[in-house]
Design a protein around this motif. Structure first.
Motif, PDB file in Angstrom:
ATOM      1  N   LEU A   1     -12.580   6.948 -41.454  1.00 52.95           N
ATOM      2  CA  LEU A   1     -11.255   6.474 -41.036  1.00 52.95           C
ATOM      3  C   LEU A   1     -10.770   5.357 -41.957  1.00 52.95           C
ATOM      4  O   LEU A   1      -9.606   5.330 -42.368  1.00 52.95           O
ATOM      5  CB  LEU A   1     -11.286   5.998 -39.581  1.00 52.95           C
ATOM      6  CG  LEU A   1     -11.417   7.088 -38.514  1.00 52.95           C
ATOM      7  CD1 LEU A   1     -11.666   6.473 -37.145  1.00 52.95           C
ATOM      8  CD2 LEU A   1     -10.175   7.972 -38.491  1.00 52.95           C
ATOM      9  N   ALA A   2     -11.693   4.438 -42.298  1.00 59.05           N
ATOM     10  CA  ALA A   2     -11.310   3.334 -43.182  1.00 59.05           C
ATOM     11  C   ALA A   2     -10.843   3.899 -44.525  1.00 59.05           C
ATOM     12  O   ALA A   2      -9.845   3.436 -45.105  1.00 59.05           O
ATOM     13  CB  ALA A   2     -12.493   2.388 -43.373  1.00 59.05           C
TER      14      ALA A   2
ATOM     15  N   PRO B   1     -16.341  -1.431 -41.256  1.00 60.42           N
ATOM     16  CA  PRO B   1     -15.269  -1.181 -42.230  1.00 60.42           C
ATOM     17  C   PRO B   1     -13.859  -1.219 -41.627  1.00 60.42           C
ATOM     18  O   PRO B   1     -12.881  -1.025 -42.349  1.00 60.42           O
ATOM     19  CB  PRO B   1     -15.603   0.229 -42.743  1.00 60.42           C
ATOM     20  CG  PRO B   1     -16.385   0.868 -41.639  1.00 60.42           C
ATOM     21  CD  PRO B   1     -17.102  -0.225 -40.908  1.00 60.42           C
ATOM     22  N   VAL B   2     -13.765  -1.421 -40.319  1.00 64.82           N
ATOM     23  CA  VAL B   2     -12.447  -1.397 -39.648  1.00 64.82           C
ATOM     24  C   VAL B   2     -12.367  -2.544 -38.651  1.00 64.82           C
ATOM     25  O   VAL B   2     -13.380  -3.141 -38.291  1.00 64.82           O
ATOM     26  CB  VAL B   2     -12.237  -0.072 -38.860  1.00 64.82           C
ATOM     27  CG1 VAL B   2     -12.237   1.139 -39.778  1.00 64.82           C
ATOM     28  CG2 VAL B   2     -13.291   0.087 -37.761  1.00 64.82           C
TER      29      VAL B   2
ATOM     30  N   GLY C   1      -4.690  -6.117 -42.728  1.00 68.24           N
ATOM     31  CA  GLY C   1      -4.697  -5.057 -43.734  1.00 68.24           C
ATOM     32  C   GLY C   1      -5.694  -3.948 -43.462  1.00 68.24           C
ATOM     33  O   GLY C   1      -5.670  -2.919 -44.127  1.00 68.24           O
ATOM     34  N   ARG C   2      -6.573  -4.156 -42.495  1.00 66.72           N
ATOM     35  CA  ARG C   2      -7.529  -3.081 -42.202  1.00 66.72           C
ATOM     36  C   ARG C   2      -7.020  -2.198 -41.062  1.00 66.72           C
ATOM     37  O   ARG C   2      -6.218  -2.625 -40.240  1.00 66.72           O
ATOM     38  CB  ARG C   2      -8.880  -3.674 -41.782  1.00 66.72           C
ATOM     39  CG  ARG C   2      -9.666  -4.257 -42.919  1.00 66.72           C
ATOM     40  CD  ARG C   2     -11.135  -4.436 -42.593  1.00 66.72           C
ATOM     41  NE  ARG C   2     -11.415  -4.992 -41.278  1.00 66.72           N
ATOM     42  CZ  ARG C   2     -12.621  -5.444 -40.914  1.00 66.72           C
ATOM     43  NH1 ARG C   2     -13.620  -5.414 -41.770  1.00 66.72           N
ATOM     44  NH2 ARG C   2     -12.814  -5.933 -39.708  1.00 66.72           N
ATOM     45  N   LEU C   3      -7.568  -1.022 -41.028  1.00 69.48           N
ATOM     46  CA  LEU C   3      -7.239  -0.088 -39.949  1.00 69.48           C
ATOM     47  C   LEU C   3      -7.831  -0.603 -38.636  1.00 69.48           C
ATOM     48  O   LEU C   3      -8.951  -1.107 -38.626  1.00 69.48           O
ATOM     49  CB  LEU C   3      -7.886   1.260 -40.303  1.00 69.48           C
ATOM     50  CG  LEU C   3      -7.504   2.449 -39.431  1.00 69.48           C
ATOM     51  CD1 LEU C   3      -6.106   2.938 -39.808  1.00 69.48           C
ATOM     52  CD2 LEU C   3      -8.513   3.579 -39.623  1.00 69.48           C
ATOM     53  N   THR C   4      -7.060  -0.463 -37.547  1.00 63.58           N
ATOM     54  CA  THR C   4      -7.605  -0.851 -36.242  1.00 63.58           C
ATOM     55  C   THR C   4      -7.904   0.406 -35.429  1.00 63.58           C
ATOM     56  O   THR C   4      -7.014   1.205 -35.149  1.00 63.58           O
ATOM     57  CB  THR C   4      -6.629  -1.779 -35.492  1.00 63.58           C
ATOM     58  OG1 THR C   4      -6.394  -2.912 -36.323  1.00 63.58           O
ATOM     59  CG2 THR C   4      -7.207  -2.228 -34.154  1.00 63.58           C
TER      60      THR C   4
ATOM     61  N   ASP D   1      -4.349   1.682 -34.477  1.00 64.00           N
ATOM     62  CA  ASP D   1      -3.783   2.805 -35.232  1.00 64.00           C
ATOM     63  C   ASP D   1      -4.167   4.151 -34.640  1.00 64.00           C
ATOM     64  O   ASP D   1      -3.490   5.150 -34.885  1.00 64.00           O
ATOM     65  CB  ASP D   1      -4.252   2.730 -36.691  1.00 64.00           C
ATOM     66  CG  ASP D   1      -3.721   1.479 -37.374  1.00 64.00           C
ATOM     67  OD1 ASP D   1      -2.494   1.391 -37.541  1.00 64.00           O
ATOM     68  OD2 ASP D   1      -4.506   0.576 -37.690  1.00 64.00           O
ATOM     69  N   LEU D   2      -5.265   4.189 -33.927  1.00 61.28           N
ATOM     70  CA  LEU D   2      -5.692   5.436 -33.282  1.00 61.28           C
ATOM     71  C   LEU D   2      -6.796   5.137 -32.292  1.00 61.28           C
ATOM     72  O   LEU D   2      -7.378   4.040 -32.308  1.00 61.28           O
ATOM     73  CB  LEU D   2      -6.227   6.434 -34.321  1.00 61.28           C
ATOM     74  CG  LEU D   2      -7.608   6.106 -34.882  1.00 61.28           C
ATOM     75  CD1 LEU D   2      -8.393   7.371 -35.081  1.00 61.28           C
ATOM     76  CD2 LEU D   2      -7.475   5.368 -36.180  1.00 61.28           C
ATOM     77  N   VAL D   3      -7.060   6.121 -31.441  1.00 57.13           N
ATOM     78  CA  VAL D   3      -8.165   6.016 -30.481  1.00 57.13           C
ATOM     79  C   VAL D   3      -9.158   7.137 -30.793  1.00 57.13           C
ATOM     80  O   VAL D   3      -8.753   8.244 -31.167  1.00 57.13           O
ATOM     81  CB  VAL D   3      -7.651   6.172 -29.025  1.00 57.13           C
ATOM     82  CG1 VAL D   3      -8.808   6.087 -28.029  1.00 57.13           C
ATOM     83  CG2 VAL D   3      -6.594   5.120 -28.696  1.00 57.13           C
TER      84      VAL D   3
END
Ligand code: BES
Ligand code: ZN
Length: 445
Positions: free
Chosen positions: A441-442, A130-131, A66-69, A162-164
């Motif tokens: 980002l989070a 947080p991620v 569920g968290r952003l990667t 999800d992004l770099v």
């Protein structure tokens, strides 16, 4: 930040991790191992992957559903130090002068990636990130990232994100938060010209055979028109006209022709007619000679006709151009201009496509917010840049994600040149940037 942080940064800088030099391979490997130990020590799960050439270091925290990667990418390899005699102090013995660190890699990229690592360390000391984080630090960026491209394809599941985010670009001026949304691509090519079967006495044979050094000079000269435009047929095909909004935005930046002249020390700025220096370097393609050689290079004179001569070229590419296509056009042009009496051969080099992304995407806006926090009180600059980071397009193709480019390098950082340097102030700002970025980002997810 603990005092040991700068000591550790210096330890990192002391590895002569020059990726292109086979004699430095053991130093490159040792640098990767040191990095792996550091990342383990701060509490990340770390793997150092051997490749066909230099290791890839991967580290991650405990991922939670569920968290952003977020992947943070950087490189621990550096460019060669030549001409080493022009350094004020030895390139792998870091030194601080007036708050500025001098060493090969100080900016590109050890200082910038190490600032991220310290930001992560600080956050982990306080609790959790947080991620979900994937830190990917490679040792072949300066030679085209060939093995990382293969690695991404074979590990795409573990590297899903999800992004770099990358800090390996510049800031338009000190203290000005800068988000880069475009990079030029690159296509490298070496040209070799051979003539006689052996070096010849230039008195005995001069006049009867072609001279490869003269031939390479002619070949280099045929690449450009006298006004600075590239003369290779079709070179500019497919390139869109530069948008008016970009021209206006770049003209308003606190870096222009005067600053470019000052930072380069060149007697005069020259280039493709009709464009400012920022437009020429960020949005127009070029062909540069990176090195030229052949014949006697020692002290004094030697009356010889060399049997061979070479030139190392790189083209910088903009959207609309493809590395392979451009290289073929350059080869065809050089072949059709090869003087009589010599043979020409081409050795291929690395290539990378140009990159362009939307700085106003959801994550782009989060990056803008983080940059504003790290560099408060100054308007943010949105720019393109002339350098290349070959892997960013592969991230898009293989992992399906965009890259945020949050640079910390200053215009006078002397990347790739003697006296490369990085202000400690930017190093500290990089730590703040990492903290702010992961939080922003989070929140943006
Ligand atoms: N950090 C640079 C790229 C860069 C510099 C981007 C300044 C934007 C502004 C990177 O480490 C680099 O130098 N890349 C090489 C890649 C090449 C050797 C394939 C480059 O651009 O020359
Ligand atoms: Zn570089």
């Amino acid at each position: 930040m603990p005092a040991s942080a700068v000591d550790e940064y210096f330890q990192f800088l002391r590895f002569p991790s020059i990726s292109t030099d086979p004699e430095r391979a053991a130093d490159v490997t040792a640098c990767a191992a040191w990095l792996g130990e550091k990342l383990t020590a701060i509490g990340l799960h770390t793997e150092v992957h051997a490749t066909a050439r230099h290791p890839i270091v991967i580290a991650r925290n405990d991922h939670q559903a569920g968290r952003l990667t977020v992947m943070i990418y950087g490189h621990y390899d550096v460019q060669p130090v030549d001409p080493v005699e022009l350094w004020t102090s030895p390139p792998f013995e870091p030194r601080v002068e007036n708050g500025v660190v001098f060493a090969r890699g100080a900016t590109d990229n050890k200082g910038q990636i190490f600032a991220h690592i310290l930001g992560i360390e600080e956050a982990l000391r306080e609790g959790e990130l947080p991620v979900n984080l994937i830190l990917l630090i490679e040792g072949e960026e300066e030679i085209g990232s060939a093995n990382l491209a293969t690695f991404l394809s074979s590990h795409r599941e573990e590297l899903r994100c999800d992004l770099v985010a990358i800090s390996d670009t510049g800031m338009v001026a000190p203290g000005v938060p800068t988000l880069t949304y475009g990079l030029r691509g690159i296509a490298a090519l070496e040209v070799r010209v051979t003539g006689s079967a052996m070096d010849l006495h230039s008195g005995i044979y001069g006049g009867a055979v072609a001279n490869p050094a003269t031939a390479i000079a002619r070949l280099i000269a045929c690449l450009h028109h006298s006004d600075g435009r590239v003369a290779v047929p079709g070179f500019y095909d497919g390139i869109p006209v530069l948008a008016q909004w970009e021209r206006e935005a770049w003209a308003a930046l606190p870096f222009g022709d005067a600053e470019m002249a000052a930072v380069t020390g060149a007697p005069e700025l020259v280039g493709e007619p009709g464009f400012t220096s920022l437009e020429r370097t960020w949005a127009r393609p070029t062909i540069e000679v990176n090195g030229i050689g052949g014949g006697f290079q020692g002290t004094g004179t030697k009356t010889v006709i060399p049997r061979e001569a070479f030139a190392k070229l790189t083209c910088r590419l903009v959207p609309g151009q493809q590395p392979h296509d451009v290289v073929e056009k350059v080869k065809a042009h050089l072949s059709s201009h090869t003087p009589r009496g010599v043979r020409v051969e081409f050795l291929g080099g690395h290539g990378a496509e140009p990159y362009y992304t939307d700085p106003h995407s959801k994550f782009g806006q989060a990056a803008q917010k983080a940059l504003q926090e790290a560099f408060p009180g100054r308007p943010l600059a949105l720019i393109r840049e002339g350098g290349s980071i070959p892997i960013v397009n592969t991230f898009k193709e293989v992992l399906g994600v965009e890259t945020l480019l949050l640079g910390l390098a200053l215009p006078d950082c002397r990347a790739h040149a003697p006296d490369e340097n990085f202000p400690l102030e930017n190093f500290h700002a990089g730590i703040r940037l990492n903290r702010a970025l992961l939080a922003a980002l989070a929140a943006a997810k």
